[in-house]
Write an enzyme that holds these catalytic residues in place. Structure first.
Site, PDB file in Angstrom:
ATOM      1  N   CYS A 103       0.867  -1.186   0.000  1.00 18.65           N
ATOM      2  CA  CYS A 103       0.000   0.000   0.000  1.00 18.65           C
ATOM      3  C   CYS A 103       0.896   1.225   0.000  1.00 18.65           C
ATOM      4  O   CYS A 103       1.667   1.437   0.934  1.00 18.65           O
ATOM      5  CB  CYS A 103      -0.909  -0.013   1.218  1.00 18.65           C
ATOM      6  SG  CYS A 103      -1.960   1.453   1.338  1.00 18.65           S
ATOM      7  N   CYS A 254      -5.432   5.909  -2.935  1.00 16.20           N
ATOM      8  CA  CYS A 254      -4.700   4.653  -3.074  1.00 16.20           C
ATOM      9  C   CYS A 254      -3.356   4.996  -3.702  1.00 16.20           C
ATOM     10  O   CYS A 254      -3.306   5.444  -4.849  1.00 16.20           O
ATOM     11  CB  CYS A 254      -5.471   3.658  -3.941  1.00 16.20           C
ATOM     12  SG  CYS A 254      -4.571   2.120  -4.255  1.00 16.20           S
TER      13      CYS A 254
END
EC number: 5.1.1.7
Length: 314
Positions: A103, A254
């Site tokens: 991530c 994101c």
């Protein structure tokens, strides 16, 4: 602040974590629960993660990140064989409890958490090497946050992408017809769809996961992107993005998705496309740069990281 396991509605799943301190943080609105478990003393189950990340009965987050020494995990020990500086491993779980490779926003918040906990020291301009399931990531502290060398990007379906500039079709609620897309790997999978207008982006409903055909082996995050008009100003490209993340749903941001979206739009733009990109997401703006390193084209992601709360599970 204390969070009761009974109030979380999953006392059985969380009882093993009672007494464990936690922090809550975010990177451009992509939010995480962070716990320090250096020696791997706690079992982090999918049920416990899902209960903690529940936004109504838990703390609420897009995912949970455990700080654990790399030597305490098989994946970490494998990385240490070639990169002994990777003392810390970012053990990341999606909000539904599933394990994720990487991530981009999370790794910035993870390093900020390590600093906050006194687990690393990092002066301005200094770098730290982090282990992840997508390999080694080098994170550099900057004046306005952190920059992460995300490593090289690649096509998930290289033969199709090279031949057609697209490799899949995406069905999403709110779009009248299926849209062509390009699947990009940033260590985790992404499928990028270009839209013509911001109004169309706003009308796309991401309550449920878009349907992607063909679907990458381990599923995919789906980015819907509108290029700016003009696309390039002052030497930098600009795009606006929304994303549906695997195991989470729509998120405010994101990081790996921003990298994949910039890579796809840059590829479609062709020769002369810039290496510097500003990606606007609902939670803010991140910067993506493409850099030649070690004979490959690496992607660097930079943006802020914030801790907003600390507490103890009780």
């Amino acid at each position: 602040m204390s969070i009761s396991t009974d109030a979380a509605g999953a006392s059985g799943a969380l009882s093993a974590l009672a007494g464990l301190p936690f922090a809550k943080g975010h990177g451009t609105g992509n939010d995480f629960i962070l716990v320090a478990d250096p020696d791997g003393a706690h079992e982090i189950t999918p049920a416990a993660v899902a209960a903690l990340c529940d936004r109504h009965r838990g703390i609420g987050a897009d995912g949970l990140i455990r700080a654990i020494r790399s030597e305490r995990l098989p994946e970490g020990r494998a990385l240490l064989e070639t990169e002994p500086a990777a003392e810390w491993f970012m053990d990341y779980r999606n909000g539904d409890g599933s394990v994720s490779e990487m991530c981009g926003n999370g790794v910035r918040v993870f390093v900020h958490f390590l600093l906050d906990q006194g687990l690393v020291e990092l002066a301005g301009g200094g770098s730290v090497t982090i282990g992840t399931r997508a390999g080694i990531k080098v994170v550099t502290r900057s004046a306005n946050g952190y920059a992460v060398d995300m490593g090289p990007w690649s096509f998930i379906f290289p033969d199709h992408a090279a031949a057609k500039s697209m490799d899949s079709v995406v069905h999403a609620d709110g779009l009248e017809v299926p849209r062509p897309a390009l699947s990009i790997s940033m260590g985790n999978p992404h499928t990028v769809v270009a839209l013509a207008e911001l109004e169309e982006l706003a009308a796309t409903r991401l309550y449920e996961a878009p349907e992607v055909q063909p679907l990458p082996e381990h599923g995919t995050n789906v980015e819907f992107v509108v290029p700016a008009e003009p696309l390039v100003a002052d030497g930098a490209g600009s795009i606006t993005m929304r994303v549906h993340e695997r195991g989470v749903g729509e998120t405010q941001s994101c990081g790996t998705g921003a990298c994949a979206a910039a890579a796809a739009i840059r590829y479609w733009a062709g020769a002369g496309a810039p290496d510097d990109w500003q990606v606007s997401v609902p939670g803010g703006v991140v910067r993506v740069r493409f850099l030649a390193r070690d004979g490959a084209e690496h992607v660097e992601l930079s943006g802020p990281a914030v801790l907003v709360a600390r507490g103890t599970l009780v």
